[in-house]
Scaffold this motif. Structure first.
Motif, PDB file in Angstrom:
ATOM      1  N   GLY A 148       0.823  -1.199   0.000  1.00 20.52           N
ATOM      2  CA  GLY A 148       0.000   0.000   0.000  1.00 20.52           C
ATOM      3  C   GLY A 148       0.858   1.250   0.000  1.00 20.52           C
ATOM      4  O   GLY A 148       1.799   1.352   0.783  1.00 20.52           O
ATOM      5  N   VAL A 149       0.547   2.221  -0.898  1.00 17.66           N
ATOM      6  CA  VAL A 149       1.257   3.502  -0.906  1.00 17.66           C
ATOM      7  C   VAL A 149       0.286   4.578  -1.369  1.00 17.66           C
ATOM      8  O   VAL A 149      -0.576   4.336  -2.222  1.00 17.66           O
ATOM      9  CB  VAL A 149       2.503   3.463  -1.829  1.00 17.66           C
ATOM     10  CG1 VAL A 149       2.113   3.169  -3.276  1.00 17.66           C
ATOM     11  CG2 VAL A 149       3.285   4.766  -1.737  1.00 17.66           C
ATOM     12  N   ASN A 150       0.384   5.761  -0.782  1.00 13.03           N
ATOM     13  CA  ASN A 150      -0.461   6.894  -1.168  1.00 13.03           C
ATOM     14  C   ASN A 150       0.368   7.954  -1.869  1.00 13.03           C
ATOM     15  O   ASN A 150       1.559   8.131  -1.569  1.00 13.03           O
ATOM     16  CB  ASN A 150      -1.129   7.513   0.061  1.00 13.03           C
ATOM     17  CG  ASN A 150      -0.117   8.237   0.936  1.00 13.03           C
ATOM     18  OD1 ASN A 150       0.828   7.616   1.438  1.00 13.03           O
ATOM     19  ND2 ASN A 150      -0.299   9.536   1.127  1.00 13.03           N
ATOM     20  N   ILE A 151      -0.244   8.642  -2.822  1.00 19.88           N
ATOM     21  CA  ILE A 151       0.381   9.789  -3.472  1.00 19.88           C
ATOM     22  C   ILE A 151      -0.476  11.011  -3.161  1.00 19.88           C
ATOM     23  O   ILE A 151      -1.572  11.166  -3.727  1.00 19.88           O
ATOM     24  CB  ILE A 151       0.496   9.596  -4.999  1.00 19.88           C
ATOM     25  CG1 ILE A 151       1.234   8.301  -5.342  1.00 19.88           C
ATOM     26  CG2 ILE A 151       1.205  10.804  -5.629  1.00 19.88           C
ATOM     27  CD1 ILE A 151       2.669   8.252  -4.905  1.00 19.88           C
ATOM     28  N   ILE A 172      -4.832   7.502  -4.199  1.00 19.21           N
ATOM     29  CA  ILE A 172      -4.653   8.888  -4.614  1.00 19.21           C
ATOM     30  C   ILE A 172      -5.868   9.701  -4.172  1.00 19.21           C
ATOM     31  O   ILE A 172      -6.914   9.149  -3.840  1.00 19.21           O
ATOM     32  CB  ILE A 172      -4.426   9.015  -6.135  1.00 19.21           C
ATOM     33  CG1 ILE A 172      -5.687   8.624  -6.914  1.00 19.21           C
ATOM     34  CG2 ILE A 172      -3.248   8.151  -6.572  1.00 19.21           C
ATOM     35  CD1 ILE A 172      -5.546   8.819  -8.409  1.00 19.21           C
ATOM     36  N   ASP A 173      -5.728  11.044  -4.191  1.00 20.52           N
ATOM     37  CA  ASP A 173      -6.802  11.916  -3.728  1.00 20.52           C
ATOM     38  C   ASP A 173      -7.863  12.152  -4.797  1.00 20.52           C
ATOM     39  O   ASP A 173      -9.063  12.095  -4.520  1.00 20.52           O
ATOM     40  CB  ASP A 173      -6.229  13.261  -3.272  1.00 20.52           C
ATOM     41  CG  ASP A 173      -5.390  13.138  -2.011  1.00 20.52           C
ATOM     42  OD1 ASP A 173      -5.695  12.260  -1.193  1.00 20.52           O
ATOM     43  OD2 ASP A 173      -4.431  13.913  -1.852  1.00 20.52           O
ATOM     44  N   SER A 174      -7.426  12.450  -6.006  1.00 21.64           N
ATOM     45  CA  SER A 174      -8.370  12.751  -7.085  1.00 21.64           C
ATOM     46  C   SER A 174      -7.639  12.675  -8.410  1.00 21.64           C
ATOM     47  O   SER A 174      -6.401  12.756  -8.473  1.00 21.64           O
ATOM     48  CB  SER A 174      -8.976  14.149  -6.912  1.00 21.64           C
ATOM     49  OG  SER A 174      -7.988  15.142  -7.153  1.00 21.64           O
ATOM     50  N   PHE A 175      -8.403  12.566  -9.499  1.00 19.93           N
ATOM     51  CA  PHE A 175      -7.788  12.546 -10.814  1.00 19.93           C
ATOM     52  C   PHE A 175      -7.426  13.948 -11.283  1.00 19.93           C
ATOM     53  O   PHE A 175      -6.578  14.098 -12.169  1.00 19.93           O
ATOM     54  CB  PHE A 175      -8.701  11.847 -11.819  1.00 19.93           C
ATOM     55  CG  PHE A 175      -8.774  10.360 -11.622  1.00 19.93           C
ATOM     56  CD1 PHE A 175      -7.631   9.589 -11.663  1.00 19.93           C
ATOM     57  CD2 PHE A 175      -9.976   9.740 -11.362  1.00 19.93           C
ATOM     58  CE1 PHE A 175      -7.674   8.223 -11.459  1.00 19.93           C
ATOM     59  CE2 PHE A 175     -10.037   8.367 -11.159  1.00 19.93           C
ATOM     60  CZ  PHE A 175      -8.882   7.607 -11.208  1.00 19.93           C
ATOM     61  N   LEU A 197      -6.350   0.339  -7.641  1.00 21.21           N
ATOM     62  CA  LEU A 197      -6.330   1.792  -7.508  1.00 21.21           C
ATOM     63  C   LEU A 197      -7.494   2.246  -6.636  1.00 21.21           C
ATOM     64  O   LEU A 197      -8.635   1.812  -6.834  1.00 21.21           O
ATOM     65  CB  LEU A 197      -6.434   2.437  -8.897  1.00 21.21           C
ATOM     66  CG  LEU A 197      -6.528   3.963  -8.946  1.00 21.21           C
ATOM     67  CD1 LEU A 197      -5.273   4.602  -8.366  1.00 21.21           C
ATOM     68  CD2 LEU A 197      -6.748   4.424 -10.392  1.00 21.21           C
ATOM     69  N   TYR A 198      -7.190   3.134  -5.686  1.00 24.28           N
ATOM     70  CA  TYR A 198      -8.205   3.641  -4.756  1.00 24.28           C
ATOM     71  C   TYR A 198      -8.254   5.168  -4.828  1.00 24.28           C
ATOM     72  O   TYR A 198      -7.212   5.839  -4.882  1.00 24.28           O
ATOM     73  CB  TYR A 198      -7.889   3.232  -3.313  1.00 24.28           C
ATOM     74  CG  TYR A 198      -8.025   1.757  -3.035  1.00 24.28           C
ATOM     75  CD1 TYR A 198      -9.134   1.247  -2.357  1.00 24.28           C
ATOM     76  CD2 TYR A 198      -7.037   0.858  -3.427  1.00 24.28           C
ATOM     77  CE1 TYR A 198      -9.264  -0.108  -2.091  1.00 24.28           C
ATOM     78  CE2 TYR A 198      -7.148  -0.505  -3.167  1.00 24.28           C
ATOM     79  CZ  TYR A 198      -8.263  -0.974  -2.498  1.00 24.28           C
ATOM     80  OH  TYR A 198      -8.388  -2.320  -2.240  1.00 24.28           O
ATOM     81  N   ILE A 199      -9.479   5.709  -4.818  1.00 23.59           N
ATOM     82  CA  ILE A 199      -9.690   7.153  -4.697  1.00 23.59           C
ATOM     83  C   ILE A 199     -10.405   7.393  -3.383  1.00 23.59           C
ATOM     84  O   ILE A 199     -11.506   6.878  -3.157  1.00 23.59           O
ATOM     85  CB  ILE A 199     -10.560   7.691  -5.847  1.00 23.59           C
ATOM     86  CG1 ILE A 199      -9.827   7.537  -7.174  1.00 23.59           C
ATOM     87  CG2 ILE A 199     -10.939   9.143  -5.586  1.00 23.59           C
ATOM     88  CD1 ILE A 199      -8.995   8.700  -7.580  1.00 23.59           C
ATOM     89  N   HIS A 205     -12.455   0.836 -10.727  1.00 20.90           N
ATOM     90  CA  HIS A 205     -12.006   0.181 -11.952  1.00 20.90           C
ATOM     91  C   HIS A 205     -12.224   1.075 -13.168  1.00 20.90           C
ATOM     92  O   HIS A 205     -11.749   0.746 -14.257  1.00 20.90           O
ATOM     93  CB  HIS A 205     -12.757  -1.142 -12.153  1.00 20.90           C
ATOM     94  CG  HIS A 205     -12.495  -2.143 -11.069  1.00 20.90           C
ATOM     95  ND1 HIS A 205     -11.293  -2.811 -10.937  1.00 20.90           N
ATOM     96  CD2 HIS A 205     -13.270  -2.578 -10.049  1.00 20.90           C
ATOM     97  CE1 HIS A 205     -11.354  -3.625  -9.907  1.00 20.90           C
ATOM     98  NE2 HIS A 205     -12.538  -3.494  -9.342  1.00 20.90           N
ATOM     99  N   ASP A 206     -12.934   2.187 -12.950  1.00 20.37           N
ATOM    100  CA  ASP A 206     -13.244   3.101 -14.039  1.00 20.37           C
ATOM    101  C   ASP A 206     -12.719   4.491 -13.688  1.00 20.37           C
ATOM    102  O   ASP A 206     -13.089   5.063 -12.654  1.00 20.37           O
ATOM    103  CB  ASP A 206     -14.753   3.157 -14.286  1.00 20.37           C
ATOM    104  CG  ASP A 206     -15.327   1.774 -14.582  1.00 20.37           C
ATOM    105  OD1 ASP A 206     -14.822   1.131 -15.515  1.00 20.37           O
ATOM    106  OD2 ASP A 206     -16.254   1.358 -13.869  1.00 20.37           O
ATOM    107  N   ILE A 207     -11.878   5.021 -14.533  1.00 21.92           N
ATOM    108  CA  ILE A 207     -11.292   6.338 -14.308  1.00 21.92           C
ATOM    109  C   ILE A 207     -12.195   7.402 -14.921  1.00 21.92           C
ATOM    110  O   ILE A 207     -12.489   7.366 -16.122  1.00 21.92           O
ATOM    111  CB  ILE A 207      -9.872   6.417 -14.911  1.00 21.92           C
ATOM    112  CG1 ILE A 207      -8.917   5.558 -14.082  1.00 21.92           C
ATOM    113  CG2 ILE A 207      -9.391   7.861 -14.987  1.00 21.92           C
ATOM    114  CD1 ILE A 207      -7.525   5.482 -14.625  1.00 21.92           C
ATOM    115  N   VAL A 208     -12.646   8.336 -14.099  1.00 21.42           N
ATOM    116  CA  VAL A 208     -13.462   9.458 -14.567  1.00 21.42           C
ATOM    117  C   VAL A 208     -12.698  10.742 -14.242  1.00 21.42           C
ATOM    118  O   VAL A 208     -12.637  11.172 -13.087  1.00 21.42           O
ATOM    119  CB  VAL A 208     -14.851   9.470 -13.900  1.00 21.42           C
ATOM    120  CG1 VAL A 208     -15.651  10.670 -14.400  1.00 21.42           C
ATOM    121  CG2 VAL A 208     -15.593   8.174 -14.184  1.00 21.42           C
ATOM    122  N   ILE A 209     -12.105  11.325 -15.254  1.00 20.43           N
ATOM    123  CA  ILE A 209     -11.392  12.590 -15.082  1.00 20.43           C
ATOM    124  C   ILE A 209     -12.439  13.699 -14.978  1.00 20.43           C
ATOM    125  O   ILE A 209     -13.299  13.824 -15.855  1.00 20.43           O
ATOM    126  CB  ILE A 209     -10.435  12.845 -16.261  1.00 20.43           C
ATOM    127  CG1 ILE A 209      -9.435  11.682 -16.384  1.00 20.43           C
ATOM    128  CG2 ILE A 209      -9.688  14.163 -16.077  1.00 20.43           C
ATOM    129  CD1 ILE A 209      -8.593  11.729 -17.645  1.00 20.43           C
TER     130      ILE A 209
END
Length: 302
Positions: A148-151, A172-175, A197-199, A205-209
């Motif tokens: 586990g690692v956070n950015i 991560i915090d947000s896209f 990947l966790y927000i 599983h779906d990236i929404v910018i």
């Protein structure tokens, strides 16, 4: 080490060992320090001075140990860089600040080759990066098993091969903040190696910018942790290699009515061959005639 090269060339990262990069003083011709600091390989040296400079005045820094970490202090602006991390520790919690000799130092960067001796815990480690960190250096977390690692959103630069490791969970915090990061190459991006990947703590599983993001930087979206990507209508540019090695990606949604300015190498060949692109109905012909979008095998309306 004394270098008389006035126009430094790219240097292989293994030309010197980690200890040399960390501890040696590299003396370079007058007026060339900034060139060395921006040239691959040479920029791994942590102590660079120019010929004729006062060494003690040019490097106003100390290396100190605190709670299992080694820090390089900058006494002028009271900041610190993590220069050594014990990779054998299971829980790695980098502090946001610490006190030394009665002075509080903000920890703003993780240095090149920070993982101690390149060793890691065979059972894995969790890594917590504080919100004060702005830069993560080359090979900072090299050859590790990270469960586990956070950015944090404070990170602005992740350098080459920073996360050359196995990563199970990336937080991560947000896209929107993710798209503000400069990645030096694909292996600098922890998504390259991440399984999940966790927000904000939620597995996705779906990236929404989100709307409001106007550009997607190079190497922003790599790896296998997502199935679809949605690009907002606000997007105006997509950089070179923005999307690559997305092995599980099936669908790409671009909601911009105007075709974004898109580098010819924004998408790798597998994405172009296998991914279905969804675009606004009124713009489908424009996308089908614009490079590199016209290379996709299947473009449909949203």
């Amino acid at each position: 080490i004394n270098s008389e090269i006035e126009k430094p060339f790219e240097l292989e990262h293994n030309a010197f060992d980690n200890s040399t990069f960390k501890n040696a003083i590299l003396t370079v011709p007058a007026g060339t320090k900034s060139l060395y600091q921006s040239t691959g390989g040479w920029n791994l040296f942590q102590n660079i001075i120019e010929t004729g400079s006062d060494q003690s005045g040019d490097i106003d820094e100390d290396i100190v140990k605190n709670n299992g970490f080694s820090f390089k202090l900058n006494r002028n602006d009271r900041t610190a860089e993590v220069v050594e991390i014990d990779g054998l520790v299971i829980i790695i919690e980098i502090p946001e600040f610490f006190e030394y000799e009665g002075v509080s130092y903000n920890v703003i960067s993780i240095g090149d080759y920070a993982t101690k001796n390149g060793k890691s815990n065979p059972e894995g480690s969790s890594v917590t990066i504080p919100k004060s960190i702005k830069t993560i250096g080359s090979y900072a977390f090299n050859d590790m098993f990270i469960f586990g690692v956070n950015i944090p959103k404070s990170v602005a630069l992740i350098k080459s091969h920073a996360f050359c490791s196995f990563i199970d969970r990336l937080y991560i915090d947000s896209f929107s903040s993710w798209c503000n990061i400069t990645f030096e190459d694909e292996i600098s991006n922890p998504l390259w190696d991440a399984n999940n990947l966790y927000i904000n703590g939620e597995l996705i599983h779906d990236i929404v910018i989100p709307e409001g993001v106007t550009s997607i930087p190079s190497y922003a979206f790599m790896g296998k942790a997502f199935d679809t990507i949605s690009i907002p209508s606000s997007i105006s540019s997509i950089s070179k290699f923005a999307f690559g090695v997305c092995s599980n990606l099936t669908d790409l949604y671009c909601h911009s009515a105007n075709v974004p300015t898109t580098d010819l190498e924004s998408f790798d060949t597998d994405i172009i061959k296998n991914v279905v692109v969804h675009v606004p109905a009124n713009s489908i012909d424009t996308y089908k005639n614009a490079s590199p979008w016209n290379q996709f095998k299947k473009i449909v309306t949203t």
